[in-house]
Design an enzyme around this catalytic site. Structure first.
Site, PDB file in Angstrom:
ATOM      1  CE  LYS A   6      84.234  95.866 121.875  1.00 31.95           C
ATOM      2  NZ  LYS A   6      83.183  95.359 121.727  1.00 31.95           N
ATOM      3  CD  GLU A  13      92.831  94.884 124.582  1.00 36.38           C
ATOM      4  OE1 GLU A  13      93.735  95.298 123.598  1.00 36.38           O
ATOM      5  OE2 GLU A  13      92.710  94.307 125.417  1.00 36.38           O
ATOM      6  CE1 TYR A  61      88.277  93.103 121.382  1.00 39.79           C
ATOM      7  CE2 TYR A  61      90.354  94.415 122.382  1.00 39.79           C
ATOM      8  CZ  TYR A  61      89.266  94.047 121.985  1.00 39.79           C
ATOM      9  OH  TYR A  61      88.020  93.706 123.291  1.00 39.79           O
ATOM     10  CB  THR A  66      88.179  96.115 125.855  1.00 38.11           C
ATOM     11  OG1 THR A  66      89.067  95.907 125.841  1.00 38.11           O
ATOM     12  CG2 THR A  66      87.778  96.519 124.504  1.00 38.11           C
TER      13      THR A  66
HETATM   14  P1  NAD Z   1      84.800  86.147 122.320  1.00 41.95           P
HETATM   15  O1  NAD Z   1      86.017  85.860 121.033  1.00 41.95           O
HETATM   16  O2  NAD Z   1      85.098  84.966 123.300  1.00 41.95           O
HETATM   17  O3  NAD Z   1      83.254  85.331 121.575  1.00 41.95           O
HETATM   18  C1  NAD Z   1      82.897  86.404 120.376  1.00 41.95           C
HETATM   19  C2  NAD Z   1      81.422  85.544 120.403  1.00 41.95           C
HETATM   20  O4  NAD Z   1      81.090  87.370 119.597  1.00 41.95           O
HETATM   21  C3  NAD Z   1      81.807  84.988 119.624  1.00 41.95           C
HETATM   22  O5  NAD Z   1      80.668  83.327 120.001  1.00 41.95           O
HETATM   23  C4  NAD Z   1      81.245  84.609 118.313  1.00 41.95           C
HETATM   24  O6  NAD Z   1      80.742  83.597 117.741  1.00 41.95           O
HETATM   25  C5  NAD Z   1      80.669  85.763 118.098  1.00 41.95           C
HETATM   26  N1  NAD Z   1      81.329  86.927 117.189  1.00 41.95           N
HETATM   27  C6  NAD Z   1      81.933  87.391 116.527  1.00 41.95           C
HETATM   28  N2  NAD Z   1      80.619  87.903 115.296  1.00 41.95           N
HETATM   29  C7  NAD Z   1      79.800  87.782 114.829  1.00 41.95           C
HETATM   30  C8  NAD Z   1      78.989  88.672 114.437  1.00 41.95           C
HETATM   31  N3  NAD Z   1      78.732  89.491 113.329  1.00 41.95           N
HETATM   32  N4  NAD Z   1      77.244  88.452 114.708  1.00 41.95           N
HETATM   33  C9  NAD Z   1      77.365  87.750 116.157  1.00 41.95           C
HETATM   34  N5  NAD Z   1      78.144  86.851 116.510  1.00 41.95           N
HETATM   35  C10 NAD Z   1      79.550  87.531 116.261  1.00 41.95           C
HETATM   36  O7  NAD Z   1      84.907  87.206 122.950  1.00 41.95           O
HETATM   37  P2  NAD Z   1      85.092  87.370 124.134  1.00 41.95           P
HETATM   38  O8  NAD Z   1      86.199  87.468 124.984  1.00 41.95           O
HETATM   39  O9  NAD Z   1      83.676  86.831 125.101  1.00 41.95           O
HETATM   40  O10 NAD Z   1      84.356  89.133 124.322  1.00 41.95           O
HETATM   41  C11 NAD Z   1      83.405  89.750 124.213  1.00 41.95           C
HETATM   42  C12 NAD Z   1      82.959  91.229 124.290  1.00 41.95           C
HETATM   43  O11 NAD Z   1      83.827  91.350 125.725  1.00 41.95           O
HETATM   44  C13 NAD Z   1      83.874  91.568 123.092  1.00 41.95           C
HETATM   45  O12 NAD Z   1      82.582  92.529 122.848  1.00 41.95           O
HETATM   46  C14 NAD Z   1      84.432  92.095 123.568  1.00 41.95           C
HETATM   47  O13 NAD Z   1      85.385  93.735 122.576  1.00 41.95           O
HETATM   48  C15 NAD Z   1      84.414  92.089 124.820  1.00 41.95           C
HETATM   49  N6  NAD Z   1      85.297  92.632 126.464  1.00 41.95           N
HETATM   50  C16 NAD Z   1      86.989  90.772 126.074  1.00 41.95           C
HETATM   51  C17 NAD Z   1      87.388  91.120 126.795  1.00 41.95           C
HETATM   52  C18 NAD Z   1      88.127  90.052 127.378  1.00 41.95           C
HETATM   53  O14 NAD Z   1      88.823  89.902 128.411  1.00 41.95           O
HETATM   54  N7  NAD Z   1      88.532  88.935 127.222  1.00 41.95           N
HETATM   55  C19 NAD Z   1      87.713  91.990 128.319  1.00 41.95           C
HETATM   56  C20 NAD Z   1      86.466  93.483 127.585  1.00 41.95           C
HETATM   57  C21 NAD Z   1      85.469  92.979 127.326  1.00 41.95           C
END
Ligand code: NAD
Length: 354
Positions: free
Chosen positions: A163, A135, A159, A133
């Site tokens: 990350k 962030e 968070y 991210t």
């Molecule tokens: P999300 O919370 O919607 O999904 C996370 C998924 O990971 C879920 O399906 C959950 O069941 C799974 N999970 C959690 N812990 C786990 C574990 N220990 N083992 C296996 N699976 C596990 O998150 P998202 O919004 O889809 O984000 C996905 C990635 O992208 C993350 O790494 C997040 O940091 C990054 N990200 C998100 C955003 C955003 O705006 N949502 C922006 C930039 C980066």
């Protein structure tokens, strides 16, 4: 390619897998723990596809992950599994430390052991892609400056700190052990199948039900919004063509203040759902300013010129078109979000029968 995607039942992971299966020729093993954020119903359009498999597992479970990796024999691992909600990390950071830091460490070790066992051609073709991210960079003044790939890390929330730690681990495994890793840092995503605890879906669903629209502080925080399908396309571009050891920032070039996001949702709803909930005259009247989130970052903005020039990726959606598509999706997919709100989407996972 055979791609092992972790966290594929989440918001971005499911968009990525739908894209990998529907628009590309790749084979996917989705490994997800199915926490509250994991929802296999987001993958119903591809669940029976011959190039797609799902396995429920925790990335921190090294033995099981090792078995899965050695059996599937991936050409690439894309790590999206994470605890991702800033407010939850403030309430309690333990799960964030466990999954985002310890989990990434365990997965790196599994990948390293597997990669070491490959022949030299396979080794040079293998990729470990860590999805992160913007962030991690902390926040920016409202002065037009942008996060680049060389901006120093200065995470504000638990968070973001977890990350940031995971990004450092991935780069160290590349530098120290030669694991062919790539990191991407992306701005705020939005779009279909977004879990209703996040700003945009929360506001859409609250507005539809005539509930208050809680906006943190003065609502002047700025985020750089990216439509999730644009992010999925960027991730595939990186796994196919990205250079080992590199970092790519991914952003939508759409800086919008939170208050304007909420007002934008209200005005699209006025047009698409003019029949308002009882007692509500205008959706904007539901906006309520609430106490700010501690450590709330003022502004994020991404310079994504590197991925644009090196890999030829461009976002397709402007914030205007993407927000309209998102509101339309939530209006047309009430079944999906009702089952999230009433908890039935994960009953099977929890072993609860009706
Ligand atoms: P999300 O919370 O919607 O999904 C996370 C998924 O990971 C879920 O399906 C959950 O069941 C799974 N999970 C959690 N812990 C786990 C574990 N220990 N083992 C296996 N699976 C596990 O998150 P998202 O919004 O889809 O984000 C996905 C990635 O992208 C993350 O790494 C997040 O940091 C990054 N990200 C998100 C955003 C955003 O705006 N949502 C922006 C930039 C980066």
């Amino acid at each position: 390619m055979k791609i092992l995607v972790t966290g594929g039942a989440g918001f971005i992971g499911s968009a990525l897998i739908r894209h990998l299966i529907q628009d590309c020729e790749h084979h996917v093993l989705n490994v997800d723990k199915l926490t509250y954020a994991g929802n296999l119903e987001s993958l119903s359009s591809i669940e029976g596809h011959e190039r797609y498999r799902f396995y429920q597992a925790d990335i921190a479970d090294r033995e099981l992950m090792s078995r899965l990796v050695n059996t599937f024999e991936p050409d690439a691992i894309m790590n999206l599994a994470a605890e991702s909600h800033v407010d939850r990390s403030i309430d309690g950071a333990a799960d964030f430390i466990q999954t985002n830091i310890v989990g990434t460490f365990q997965l790196l070790e599994v990948a390293r052991q597997y990669w070491t066992s490959l022949n030299s051609d396979q080794q040079s073709a293998f990729r470990f892609h860590h999805i992160s991210t913007d962030e991690v960079y902390g926040d920016l003044e409202d002065d037009g400056s942008l996060f680049t790939e060389s901006t120093s890390y200065k995470p504000s929330s638990p968070y973001a700190a977890t990350k940031a730690s995971s990004d450092h681990l991935v780069r160290a495994w590349n530098r120290t052990y030669g694991l062919p890793a790539i990191v991407t840092n992306c701005s705020n995503n939005y779009g279909p199948y977004h879990f209703p605890e996040k700003l945009i879906p929360l506001m859409i669903l609250n507005a539809l039900e005539g509930r208050p629209l809680p906006v943190y502080g003065n609502g002047l925080q700025i985020r750089d919004w990216l439509y999730v399908e644009d992010h999925a396309r960027a991730l595939v571009r990186v796994i196919e063509e990205g250079k080992v050891g590199e970092t790519y920032n991914i952003g939508g070039n759409n800086e919008v203040r939170n208050i304007d996001v909420v007002k934008g949702i209200c005005s699209i709803l006025e047009e698409l759902r003019p029949c308002l909930p009882v007692g509500v005259e205008r959706y904007v009247d539901l906006i309520q300013f609430v106490a700010d989130r501690p450590g709330h970052d003022l502004r994020y903005a991404i310079d994504s010129s590197k991925i644009q020039s090196d890999l030829g990726w461009q976002p397709k959606e402007s914030f205007e078109t993407g927000l309209r598509k998102t509101v339309e999706w939530f209006l047309e997919n009430q079944d999906w979000w009702q089952r999230v709100l009433d908890g039935s989407y994960n009953r099977e996972r929890l072993g609860i029968s009706d």
